[in-house]
Design a protein around this motif. Structure first.
Motif, PDB file in Angstrom:
ATOM      1  N   SER A 144      20.905  62.534 -81.357  1.00  0.00           N
ATOM      2  CA  SER A 144      22.090  61.696 -81.456  1.00  0.00           C
ATOM      3  C   SER A 144      22.015  60.861 -82.732  1.00  0.00           C
ATOM      4  O   SER A 144      21.513  61.324 -83.752  1.00  0.00           O
ATOM      5  N   ASP A 166      25.911  60.780 -76.225  1.00  0.00           N
ATOM      6  CA  ASP A 166      25.088  59.884 -75.406  1.00  0.00           C
ATOM      7  C   ASP A 166      25.589  59.833 -73.964  1.00  0.00           C
ATOM      8  O   ASP A 166      24.790  59.845 -73.014  1.00  0.00           O
ATOM      9  N   SER A 186      17.762  59.128 -80.650  1.00  0.00           N
ATOM     10  CA  SER A 186      18.767  58.530 -81.527  1.00  0.00           C
ATOM     11  C   SER A 186      18.140  57.929 -82.776  1.00  0.00           C
ATOM     12  O   SER A 186      17.621  56.817 -82.750  1.00  0.00           O
ATOM     13  N   THR A 239      19.115  57.544 -73.696  1.00  0.00           N
ATOM     14  CA  THR A 239      19.012  57.737 -75.136  1.00  0.00           C
ATOM     15  C   THR A 239      17.877  56.874 -75.673  1.00  0.00           C
ATOM     16  O   THR A 239      17.873  55.653 -75.469  1.00  0.00           O
TER      17      THR A 239
END
Length: 249
Positions: A144, A166, A186, A239
């Motif tokens: 991400s 997400d 992320s 995440t």
């Protein structure tokens, strides 16, 4: 205690990119057989696969915007290995557009952002769902971006697509448990050529304003992906931010 990935099969989409190749290396070191998937350059994918430690690795081609090629890839993996335990979605695309330049963010570019950075990841998971479920210990890791929560990124559509990615992890982490875990990693700014036009000056500026004093490396992100597979076995639907504290600014 150290965990290994012996007898596991990992499929890495975007496996020839900076983060994908670094992830392939780490998962191979941990014992996995790795399928390095490129989009259109099989020679490059083979070079990455042949350079990995261990044995049993291979290269393949598939496009995350073409579900038929993803389904074919899943069939090829089943035929060769009989299983797939880990799917890493490291493929992506962006194009810098200033956030206040609304006219430059065209309908076609918006569609491309979501097609490559959201629909493609879902389509890949859909194609490999059966194999991952059969594993009983399936793992999907999507790459991400902190732009999903900061709203600061290469363009607004990219930020929105990553935010969607997400929430996909939340939804599918719930829906696919307990046989498949879904985790996003992320990054902040990473030292790759992913964003066109970003060079050393940009990286130096970001490093100076990042709490840990540098930008990320592909291996930083790969290490987090490896941890999802080897140590964070009780983690799904979340995440993990790997940005050196960049989002704190």
């Amino acid at each position: 205690m150290s965990q290994t990935l012996d007898e596991k099969v990992a499929v890495i989409l975007g496996g020839t990119g900076g983060i994908g190749a670094a992830t392939a290396h780490r998962l191979a070191l941990s014992g996995a057989c790795v399928v390095v998937v490129g989009r259109d350059d099989l020679s490059h994918a083979r070079t990455v696969a042949e350079g990995l430690p261990g044995e049993g690795h291979c290269a393949a081609l598939a496009s995350i915007t073409d579900s038929a090629t993803l389904n074919d890839l899943a069939g090829t993996v089943r035929h060769r290995y009989g299983r797939a335990d880990i799917l890493v979605n490291a493929a992506g695309f962006t194009q810098p557009v200033k956030h206040d330049n609304l006219d430059a963010l065209t309908d076609d570019l918006i569609d491309d952002m979501f097609k490559v950075n959201w629909r493609g990841q879902f389509a890949a998971l859909r194609a490999f769902h059966t194999l991952l479920a059969e594993s009983g210990d399936g793992l999907v890791v999507n790459v991400s971006s902190i732009s999903a929560t900061t709203g600061v990124g290469s363009n607004i559509a990219y930020c929105a697509a990553k935010a969607g990615l997400d929430i996909m992890a939340v939804s599918l982490g719930r829906a696919l448990a307990p046989r498949i875990r879904v985790v996003n990693v992320s990054p902040g700014v990473v030292d790759t050529t992913f964003v066109p036009g970003r060079g050393a000056d940009f990286n130096d500026k970001v490093a100076a304003t990042t709490p840990l004093g540098r930008i990320g490396t592909p291996d930083d992100i790969a290490a987090a992906i490896e941890a999802c597979a080897t140590h964070l076995k009780f983690t799904t639907g979340v995440t993990l931010v790997v940005d050196g504290g960049r989002r704190l600014n």
